[in-house]
Design a protein around this motif. Structure first.
Motif, PDB file in Angstrom:
ATOM      1  N   LYS A 308      42.572  35.509  31.450  1.00 53.80           N
ATOM      2  CA  LYS A 308      41.416  34.610  31.380  1.00 53.80           C
ATOM      3  C   LYS A 308      41.176  33.955  32.732  1.00 53.80           C
ATOM      4  O   LYS A 308      42.115  33.781  33.521  1.00 53.80           O
ATOM      5  CB  LYS A 308      41.645  33.522  30.324  1.00 53.80           C
ATOM      6  CG  LYS A 308      41.670  34.053  28.909  1.00 53.80           C
ATOM      7  CD  LYS A 308      41.809  32.909  27.904  1.00 53.80           C
ATOM      8  CE  LYS A 308      41.795  33.440  26.474  1.00 53.80           C
ATOM      9  NZ  LYS A 308      41.927  32.341  25.499  1.00 53.80           N
ATOM     10  N   CYS A 309      39.923  33.558  32.956  1.00 49.06           N
ATOM     11  CA  CYS A 309      39.555  32.924  34.238  1.00 49.06           C
ATOM     12  C   CYS A 309      40.173  31.538  34.310  1.00 49.06           C
ATOM     13  O   CYS A 309      39.986  30.699  33.412  1.00 49.06           O
ATOM     14  CB  CYS A 309      38.033  32.848  34.361  1.00 49.06           C
ATOM     15  SG  CYS A 309      37.473  32.093  35.899  1.00 49.06           S
ATOM     16  N   GLU A 310      40.943  31.305  35.362  1.00 46.42           N
ATOM     17  CA  GLU A 310      41.607  30.021  35.550  1.00 46.42           C
ATOM     18  C   GLU A 310      40.866  29.119  36.530  1.00 46.42           C
ATOM     19  O   GLU A 310      41.332  28.011  36.807  1.00 46.42           O
ATOM     20  CB  GLU A 310      43.034  30.259  36.051  1.00 46.42           C
ATOM     21  CG  GLU A 310      43.898  31.024  35.054  1.00 46.42           C
ATOM     22  CD  GLU A 310      45.283  31.284  35.590  1.00 46.42           C
ATOM     23  OE1 GLU A 310      45.516  30.925  36.768  1.00 46.42           O
ATOM     24  OE2 GLU A 310      46.129  31.826  34.851  1.00 46.42           O
ATOM     25  N   ASN A 311      39.763  29.562  37.079  1.00 46.01           N
ATOM     26  CA  ASN A 311      39.001  28.725  38.012  1.00 46.01           C
ATOM     27  C   ASN A 311      38.326  27.581  37.270  1.00 46.01           C
ATOM     28  O   ASN A 311      38.066  27.679  36.067  1.00 46.01           O
ATOM     29  CB  ASN A 311      37.942  29.555  38.730  1.00 46.01           C
ATOM     30  CG  ASN A 311      38.555  30.571  39.675  1.00 46.01           C
ATOM     31  OD1 ASN A 311      39.689  30.405  40.106  1.00 46.01           O
ATOM     32  ND2 ASN A 311      37.821  31.618  39.983  1.00 46.01           N
ATOM     33  N   PRO A 312      38.021  26.456  38.004  1.00 43.59           N
ATOM     34  CA  PRO A 312      37.270  25.373  37.345  1.00 43.59           C
ATOM     35  C   PRO A 312      35.886  25.860  36.937  1.00 43.59           C
ATOM     36  O   PRO A 312      35.380  26.878  37.432  1.00 43.59           O
ATOM     37  CB  PRO A 312      37.190  24.287  38.430  1.00 43.59           C
ATOM     38  CG  PRO A 312      38.281  24.601  39.376  1.00 43.59           C
ATOM     39  CD  PRO A 312      38.433  26.099  39.357  1.00 43.59           C
ATOM     40  N   CYS A 313      35.288  25.123  36.028  1.00 44.21           N
ATOM     41  CA  CYS A 313      33.958  25.439  35.507  1.00 44.21           C
ATOM     42  C   CYS A 313      33.017  25.792  36.652  1.00 44.21           C
ATOM     43  O   CYS A 313      32.840  25.008  37.587  1.00 44.21           O
ATOM     44  CB  CYS A 313      33.439  24.247  34.716  1.00 44.21           C
ATOM     45  SG  CYS A 313      31.787  24.448  34.063  1.00 44.21           S
ATOM     46  N   HIS A 314      32.402  26.989  36.594  1.00 44.13           N
ATOM     47  CA  HIS A 314      31.629  27.473  37.717  1.00 44.13           C
ATOM     48  C   HIS A 314      30.382  28.168  37.216  1.00 44.13           C
ATOM     49  O   HIS A 314      30.241  28.508  36.023  1.00 44.13           O
ATOM     50  CB  HIS A 314      32.463  28.445  38.570  1.00 44.13           C
ATOM     51  CG  HIS A 314      32.955  29.635  37.807  1.00 44.13           C
ATOM     52  ND1 HIS A 314      32.224  30.782  37.627  1.00 44.13           N
ATOM     53  CD2 HIS A 314      34.140  29.829  37.147  1.00 44.13           C
ATOM     54  CE1 HIS A 314      32.907  31.644  36.911  1.00 44.13           C
ATOM     55  NE2 HIS A 314      34.081  31.101  36.599  1.00 44.13           N
ATOM     56  N   ALA A 315      29.452  28.393  38.153  1.00 41.15           N
ATOM     57  CA  ALA A 315      28.203  29.082  37.828  1.00 41.15           C
ATOM     58  C   ALA A 315      28.376  30.571  38.027  1.00 41.15           C
ATOM     59  O   ALA A 315      29.219  31.037  38.822  1.00 41.15           O
ATOM     60  CB  ALA A 315      27.076  28.555  38.709  1.00 41.15           C
ATOM     61  N   GLY A 316      27.551  31.364  37.303  1.00 37.70           N
ATOM     62  CA  GLY A 316      27.566  32.807  37.451  1.00 37.70           C
ATOM     63  C   GLY A 316      28.737  33.457  36.750  1.00 37.70           C
ATOM     64  O   GLY A 316      29.475  32.842  35.970  1.00 37.70           O
ATOM     65  N   SER A 317      28.947  34.741  37.078  1.00 39.24           N
ATOM     66  CA  SER A 317      30.041  35.497  36.457  1.00 39.24           C
ATOM     67  C   SER A 317      31.363  35.117  37.092  1.00 39.24           C
ATOM     68  O   SER A 317      31.419  34.617  38.222  1.00 39.24           O
ATOM     69  CB  SER A 317      29.790  37.001  36.611  1.00 39.24           C
ATOM     70  OG  SER A 317      29.688  37.338  37.993  1.00 39.24           O
ATOM     71  N   CYS A 318      32.417  35.372  36.360  1.00 38.90           N
ATOM     72  CA  CYS A 318      33.744  35.018  36.858  1.00 38.90           C
ATOM     73  C   CYS A 318      34.155  35.969  37.974  1.00 38.90           C
ATOM     74  O   CYS A 318      33.765  37.150  37.995  1.00 38.90           O
ATOM     75  CB  CYS A 318      34.762  35.089  35.719  1.00 38.90           C
ATOM     76  SG  CYS A 318      34.449  33.907  34.386  1.00 38.90           S
ATOM     77  N   PRO A 319      34.953  35.521  38.908  1.00 40.88           N
ATOM     78  CA  PRO A 319      35.420  36.413  39.986  1.00 40.88           C
ATOM     79  C   PRO A 319      36.414  37.434  39.438  1.00 40.88           C
ATOM     80  O   PRO A 319      36.935  37.291  38.323  1.00 40.88           O
ATOM     81  CB  PRO A 319      36.086  35.435  40.960  1.00 40.88           C
ATOM     82  CG  PRO A 319      36.511  34.286  40.121  1.00 40.88           C
ATOM     83  CD  PRO A 319      35.478  34.158  39.036  1.00 40.88           C
ATOM     84  N   PRO A 320      36.694  38.492  40.218  1.00 42.42           N
ATOM     85  CA  PRO A 320      37.683  39.486  39.757  1.00 42.42           C
ATOM     86  C   PRO A 320      39.042  38.841  39.532  1.00 42.42           C
ATOM     87  O   PRO A 320      39.378  37.813  40.124  1.00 42.42           O
ATOM     88  CB  PRO A 320      37.716  40.504  40.895  1.00 42.42           C
ATOM     89  CG  PRO A 320      36.414  40.327  41.608  1.00 42.42           C
ATOM     90  CD  PRO A 320      36.074  38.876  41.474  1.00 42.42           C
ATOM     91  N   CYS A 321      39.816  39.495  38.673  1.00 46.48           N
ATOM     92  CA  CYS A 321      41.137  38.962  38.345  1.00 46.48           C
ATOM     93  C   CYS A 321      42.022  38.988  39.591  1.00 46.48           C
ATOM     94  O   CYS A 321      42.171  40.036  40.240  1.00 46.48           O
ATOM     95  CB  CYS A 321      41.759  39.802  37.221  1.00 46.48           C
ATOM     96  SG  CYS A 321      43.375  39.174  36.671  1.00 46.48           S
ATOM     97  N   PRO A 322      42.625  37.901  39.957  1.00 44.10           N
ATOM     98  CA  PRO A 322      43.420  37.867  41.196  1.00 44.10           C
ATOM     99  C   PRO A 322      44.853  38.358  41.021  1.00 44.10           C
ATOM    100  O   PRO A 322      45.586  38.441  42.008  1.00 44.10           O
ATOM    101  CB  PRO A 322      43.382  36.385  41.561  1.00 44.10           C
ATOM    102  CG  PRO A 322      43.302  35.685  40.241  1.00 44.10           C
ATOM    103  CD  PRO A 322      42.506  36.583  39.320  1.00 44.10           C
ATOM    104  N   ARG A 323      45.274  38.688  39.805  1.00 47.72           N
ATOM    105  CA  ARG A 323      46.668  39.076  39.590  1.00 47.72           C
ATOM    106  C   ARG A 323      46.922  40.527  40.001  1.00 47.72           C
ATOM    107  O   ARG A 323      45.995  41.322  40.147  1.00 47.72           O
ATOM    108  CB  ARG A 323      47.033  38.871  38.128  1.00 47.72           C
ATOM    109  CG  ARG A 323      46.914  37.423  37.679  1.00 47.72           C
ATOM    110  CD  ARG A 323      47.474  37.229  36.299  1.00 47.72           C
ATOM    111  NE  ARG A 323      47.358  35.839  35.887  1.00 47.72           N
ATOM    112  CZ  ARG A 323      47.845  35.361  34.750  1.00 47.72           C
ATOM    113  NH1 ARG A 323      48.482  36.188  33.907  1.00 47.72           N
ATOM    114  NH2 ARG A 323      47.721  34.094  34.448  1.00 47.72           N
ATOM    115  N   VAL A 324      48.209  40.909  40.169  1.00 47.91           N
ATOM    116  CA  VAL A 324      48.641  42.243  40.603  1.00 47.91           C
ATOM    117  C   VAL A 324      49.509  42.846  39.492  1.00 47.91           C
ATOM    118  O   VAL A 324      50.376  42.160  38.914  1.00 47.91           O
ATOM    119  CB  VAL A 324      49.415  42.174  41.929  1.00 47.91           C
ATOM    120  CG1 VAL A 324      49.933  43.558  42.332  1.00 47.91           C
ATOM    121  CG2 VAL A 324      48.532  41.592  43.017  1.00 47.91           C
TER     122      VAL A 324
END
Length: 897
Positions: A308-324
Motif C-alpha cells: 500500500k502507498c505509504e506517502n502522505p495524502c497526495h494528489a494524482g496517482s500513487c508513485p511506483p512501489c519503492p520496495r525491492v
C-alpha cells in the motif's frame, strides 16, 4: 527648450510672412518681410522719392513698427513654447513624479483592492502579482509600448494582451497585426489568403490571436466600457467598476477587484471540500486552494498489488512501489532483485527453445508466450519473388534462373541480372539528365546526380538577399543571414534571421539606477533616456564640497548636493571664537554689472548668480560687560564689546546726601579712598536744590537752608494755633510745639478762659479751657416739678441725673386733674351740641330751597317719611365720639404718671 523655442519662432515668422526685426550692422533697424522691405532712408512706397519728413521721422516710425512686430512675434513664440512643453510632459509618468502623488497613488490602489479585502477577511497575500501590475501603471517609464518604445499616456487608447498583460498603443498593435498577417500571407495568392484565418502573435509573449481578434475599439481592462473616461482617481485606462472576469482556471466565480491591469488574483471564495484521500472531513477553504492534503498515509494499493502507498495524502496517482523483491525474468531463466514497481523484465539471453519443426531453435531474446512456427516452414519465394517452392525447413530456396527485374535505386531502370541473392547493383546506364534547376542537360550515368554551377538569383522571403544556391530547384530556403538592423531602442541590432517588415521589439531590459546605484527600476531597452531615475532612500555618499569633514545626511540625488547648513565652526581671527553661522562656503550672490540689452531684439537676461565663499559674519558670542555707571553686567555680542551706557539714571548719592545724580548712565571715576560705590563721582551732577527734608510733625515751615547733610536747625517761626475751645487764637514758637509732649501742648493751647461748651444736662462747663470732653460733674441748682406742675423743689443737677429722682403728684393734684377733665368734657359736649344745631339749621335751609323747585302738581297730602334717630344725629355723633376717645386716652396717660 530655448532652441526649440527659436525654431518655432522662426517657423511661425516665415509661415505668416510677418515682418521680423533683425539687428543691422549699424544702429538702425531694418524691416524684412515677405513682400520685400525697405531700409531706413530708402525710397517710399511708390518708389518716387525719399520718405517725407526727413531721416529722423522715418527712423522713429521704423523703430516703432519693428518694436510692435517684435512684441507680436514674442507673444506667439511664448504661446507655442508653452504648448510644446505641455505636450512634452503630458505623460502619466511625468505628471505624477512628485512626492505629493505618493499618497494619492496609495489611495487609488487601496480603492482598487477594497472589494477583495473586505470579502476575504483582509488576506492580501495572493494580490502581490496583481499589485505589481497596478503599481507599474503609476511607476515612471513602466507603462511603455514595446512597439514604438514610447510612454503610454493616460488619455491614449490602449490594448492589453490576454497572455502576458502587456499594454500597447491601439494604433501600434493594429499596425503590428496587419503587418504580421501580410508577412504570413505574402507567398500566397489573394484567393488563398481569403480562405484561411492566419493568426498574428503578441509582440512580447508570441501568444497567437486570430485575424478576427484584431483590436478595433478601445475598451477598459475588464472590457465593459468602451472609451473609458479619464479619471485622476482611478487606475489609468480603468472604468472603476468591479472586474467580474472569470478566473483562470475556471471555477465558476468572478473577479472581485475593480477594473485593473494584469492578471486576476486567485479566487478568494470559500468552498467546502475534502482532502485528496477523502479520509478527512470536508472543511471550508479558498476556492483557489480547495485541494489540500490531510498528511495522513494514503493507504491505496499500488500497482504491484502487494503493498500500500505509504506517502502522505497526495494528489494524482500513487508513485511506483519503492520496495525491492526477487523477481524472475519473462523467460524464467534468471532471478534478480528488482524494484517491486516493475515486476516484468527481460534478460539478455536468447530463448533457445526448439521450434515445432524440431530442427531449429527460437532465436528471439527472452520473450513472453509461445515461440511460434518456424520461419522456414511453408511455401517460400525465390529472391526475385517470381517463383514459389514447397521445401522442408532444412533446405534453402534455390534461384529460379529468370531475370531479377527489380527497380533499381534510380527508380527508372530495372535490374538485368538473373535471380540472385543480396542487393542489386547500381544503375550504370547513360541518360540525358536535366540539372535540378532545369537550365542545363548532360549525358551521364543514371545513378549520379547532376548539379550545375548556376547560382539562383531569386530573392529569398526577406526580399533583401538573393538565394545564391547552386542549381536551385525554385524552392529557395529561408534567409539564413542575420537581420542586423538597429532596433527601436537604438542600442541593439535585431538578432533574428533576415525577415520582412518591422523587427520585433528589443527583448532586453535596462536598469535605470539612481546616482549611487543602490536603487534601480527595470524598463524596456531604449526607454532609459526618458525615464526618470528612481527615488533612492539611501544616504548620499559624496564627499563634502565645503570645509567640513562630513556633510549633512540627505538622500541620494543627481546634480550638486544641497547647500550645507552645518555650523561654520571656523576660528575667528579677532576674538578666537568659533563661527556659529550656517556654512557659507558656497553662497549664491547676485551678479552685478552685467551686460544691458542694446535693443528691443535682445532679450533681457535673467539675474545671474555666482557661487562664492562669504566671510564669516561678526561674532555674536555673548560677553559679560559692565556698563559705564556700573549698574549692570549685560551680555554683548563679541564684535561690539566696549564701554556702553545702559540708559538708566545714574542714581549715585550726591554730596548733600539727600538727592541722587539724574544724569544718564555715564562714566565714573573711582576714588581710591572711597569704598562706597553709590557715592557720587566727580562726573556726577552738583545738587542745586533747596532743603527738602521732612520737618518735625506739626511744623509746616520749610528749612531756610539750602540742601545740606545732617539735621535741619529748630524752627523759630511763630505758629498760630487755636485754643481748645476754638474761640481764641494763640501765637507760639514752632519749635516749642514740635518738641513739647502731650501735657505741654495742652498748656500751650489753653486760653485761660472758662470753657464755653455745654454739658449734656444743658448747663455750661465750669472748667477752664481744656482739651477733650468736659467732665460731667454739674453742681448747679435745678428746679424739679411734679407732672401737673403744682409741686416744686430745687436739687443739684448731677444728683438728679445720677439717681433719677422724680416728684409725684399727690391727692390734691389728682383731684384738680379730675375737675379739669370734667370741665373739658362739658365744654366739648356743649361745643358738640352747638355744632349739631348749626348743621340742623343748614339742613333745614337746604330742604326749604329744594321744596320751592318742586312741581306745582305734586300732591300736597304726601305723607312725610319720619327719619330714625341714627339718621338724624349721625353727623353729630362722629365728632363727639372722637372727642371722648381723645379725652379718655389723655386721662389714662396722665393718670398713670
Amino acid at each position: 527648450m530655448e532652441a526649440s523655442w527659436r525654431r518655432v519662432a522662426s517657423g511661425r515668422g516665415r509661415a505668416r510672412g510677418r515682418a521680423t526685426a533683425a539687428p543691422s550692422s549699424g544702429n538702425g533697424v531694418h524691416l524684412r518681410g515677405v513682400g520685400g522691405g525697405r531700409e531706413k532712408g530708402s525710397v517710399g512706397a511708390a518708389g518716387l522719392g525719399p520718405i517725407p519728413g526727413g531721416a529722423a521721422t522715418s527712423a522713429a516710425a521704423a523703430e516703432l513698427m519693428s518694436q510692435k512686430k517684435f512684441e507680436e512675434i514674442k507673444k506667439a513664440n511664448q504661446a507655442a513654447a508653452k504648448k510644446l512643453v505641455e505636450e512634452h510632459f503630458n505623460s502619466s509618468s511625468e505628471e505624477e513624479g512628485d512626492e505629493d502623488f505618493e499618497g494619492k497613488r496609495g489611495k487609488i490602489v487601496a480603492n482598487t483592492f477594497i472589494t477583495y479585502t473586505t470579502q476575504t477577511d483582509g488576506d492580501v497575500r495572493e494580490l502581490e502579482r496583481t499589485k505589481q501590475y497596478v503599481n507599474e501603471a503609476f511607476q515612471a517609464g513602466a507603462m511603455t509600448c514595446l512597439i514604438c518604445i514610447a510612454s503610454v499616456k493616460r488619455n491614449q487608447a490602449v490594448w492589453s494582451c490576454s497572455g502576458c498583460f502587456c499594454i500597447f498603443h491601439m494604433p501600434c498593435i493594429q499596425k503590428w497585426a496587419k503587418d504580421s498577417q501580410f508577412l504570413v500571407s505574402s507567398p500566397l495568392t489573394d484567393d488563398d489568403f481569403g480562405k484561411r484565418d492566419y493568426p498574428w502573435p503578441c509582440p512580447k509573449c508570441r501568444f497567437e490571436y486570430k485575424r478576427s481578434d484584431t483590436p478595433s475599439r478601445y475598451y477598459c481592462y475588464c472590457g465593459k466600457v468602451e472609451d473609458p473616461p479619464l479619471d485622476p482617481w482611478l487606475v489609468p485606462h480603468s472604468c472603476g467598476q468591479v472586474c467580474e472576469r472569470d478566473f483562470k482556471p475556471p471555477c465558476g466565480h468572478k473577479c472581485l477587484l475593480l477594473c485593473h491591469p494584469g492578471p486576476c488574483p486567485p479566487c478568494p471564495k470559500m468552498v467546502t471540500t475534502t482532502c485528496y484521500c477523502k479520509k478527512a472531513k470536508p472543511i471550508p477553504r479558498r476556492c483557489s486552494a480547495k485541494e489540500w492534503s490531510c498528511h495522513l498515509p494514503c493507504g491505496r494499493k499500488l500497482l504491484c498489488g502487494q503493498h500500500k502507498c505509504e506517502n502522505p495524502c497526495h494528489a494524482g496517482s500513487c508513485p511506483p512501489c519503492p520496495r525491492v523483491s526477487r523477481q524472475k525474468c519473462v523467460c524464467g531463466k534468471q532471478v534478480a532483485e528488482r524494484s517491486c514497481a516493475s515486476p516484468l523484465w527481460h534478460c539478455d539471453q536468447v530463448c533457445g527453445k526448439t521450434l515445432p519443426c524440431g530442427n531449429h531453435t527460437c532465436e528471439q531474446v527472452c520473450h513472453v508466450g509461445a515461440c511460434g512456427e518456424c520461419p522456414r516452414s511453408g511455401k517460400r519465394f525465390c529472391p526475385c519473388q517470381k517463383s514459389k517452392f514447397s521445401l522442408p525447413c532444412t533446405e534453402d530456396v534455390p534461384t529460379c534462373g529468370d531475370s531479377c527485374d527489380k527497380v533499381l535505386e534510380c527508380g527508372i531502370h530495372r535490374c538485368s541480372q538473373r535471380c540472385h541473392r543480396g542487393p542489386c547493383e547500381t544503375c550504370r546506364q547513360e541518360v540525358e539528365k536535366h540539372c535540378r534547376c532545369g537550365k542545363h542537360t548532360k549525358r551521364m550515368p543514371c545513378h549520379k546526380p547532376y548539379l550545375c554551377e548556376t547560382k539562383c538569383v531569386k530573392m529569398r522571403d526577406c526580399q533583401k538577399h538573393q538565394c545564391r544556391r547552386k542549381c536551385c530547384p525554385g524552392n529557395c530556403p529561408p534567409c539564413d543571414q542575420n537581420c542586423g538592423r538597429t532596433l527601436g531602442c537604438r542600442n541593439h541590432k535585431c538578432p533574428s534571421v533576415c525577415h520582412r517588415g518591422s523587427c520585433y521589439p528589443c527583448p532586453e531590459t535596462v536598469d535605470v539606477k539612481c546616482n549611487c546605484g543602490n536603487t534601480k527600476v527595470t524598463v524596456p531597452c531604449g526607454r532609459e533616456r526618458t525615464t526618470r531615475p528612481p527615488k533612492c532612500k539611501e544616504q548620499c555618499s559624496r564627499p563634502p564640497t565645503c570645509h567640513h569633514t562630513s556633510q549633512e545626511k540627505h538622500r541620494c540625488h543627481f546634480g550638486s548636493c544641497p547647500p550645507c547648513h552645518q555650523p561654520c565652526r571656523k576660528v575667528l581671527e579677532k576674538c578666537g571664537h568659533l563661527c556659529p553661522a550656517p556654512c557659507h562656503d558656497q553662497a549664491l550672490i547676485k551678479q552685478t554689472g552685467r551686460h544691458q540689452p542694446s535693443g528691443p531684439w535682445e532679450q533681457p537676461s535673467e539675474p545671474a548668480f555666482i557661487q562664492t565663499a562669504l566671510p564669516c559674519p561678526p561674532c555674536q558670542v555673548p560677553i559679560p560687560m559692565e556698563c559705564l555707571g556700573k549698574h549692570e553686567v549685560s551680555p554683548l555680542p563679541c564684535h561690539t564689546v566696549g564701554p556702553y551706557s545702559c540708559r538708566r539714571v545714574c542714581g549715585r548719592t550726591l554730596d548733600c546726601q539727600n538727592h541722587t545724580c539724574m544724569k544718564e548712565c555715564h562714566k565714573v571715576t573711582e576714588i581710591d579712598s572711597c569704598t562706597d560705590k553709590n557715592k557720587a563721582a566727580p562726573e556726577c551732577l552738583q545738587c542745586e536744590e533747596g532743603c527738602s527734608k521732612s520737618r518735625p510733625p506739626g511744623c509746616p515751615h520749610p528749612c531756610v537752608l539750602p540742601c545740606h547733610p545732617g539735621e535741619c536747625p529748630p524752627c523759630v517761626q511763630m505758629l498760630r494755633v487755636k485754643c481748645h475751645c476754638k474761640i481764641t487764637s494763640l501765637y507760639v514758637e514752632c519749635r516749642k510745639i514740635t518738641t513739647a509732649d502731650v501735657n505741654e501742648k495742652n498748656l500751650l493751647s489753653c486760653c485761660k478762659n472758662q470753657c464755653p461748651k455745654e454739658l449734656p444736662c444743658g448747663h455750661r462747663c465750669k472748667e477752664m479751657c481744656h482739651p477733650g470732653e468736659c467732665p460731667f460733674n454739674c453742681n448747679q441748682k435745678v428746679k424739679l416739678r411734679c407732672p401737673c406742675k403744682r409741686i416744686k423743689k430745687e436739687l443739684q443737677c448731677n444728683k438728679i441725673r445720677e439717681n433719677q429722682i422724680s416728684i409725684e403728684c399727690d391727692i390734691t393734684c389728682k383731684e384738680m386733674k379730675r375737675k379739669a377733665s370734667e370741665i373739658k368734657e362739658a365744654e366739648a359736649k356743649a361745643a358738640l351740641e352747638e355744632e349739631k344745631r348749626r348743621q340742623q339749621a343748614e339742613l333745614e335751609a337746604f330742604e326749604n330751597r329744594l321744596k320751592g323747585r318742586r312741581k306745582k302738581n305734586r300732591k300736597r297730602d304726601e305723607v312725610a317719611v319720619e327719619l330714625t334717630l341714627w339718621q338724624k344725629y349721625k353727623y353729630y355723633l362722629f365728632p363727639v365720639c372722637a372727642v371722648v376717645v381723645l379725652v379718655f386716652a389723655w386721662y389714662i396717660a396722665h393718670g398713670v404718671d
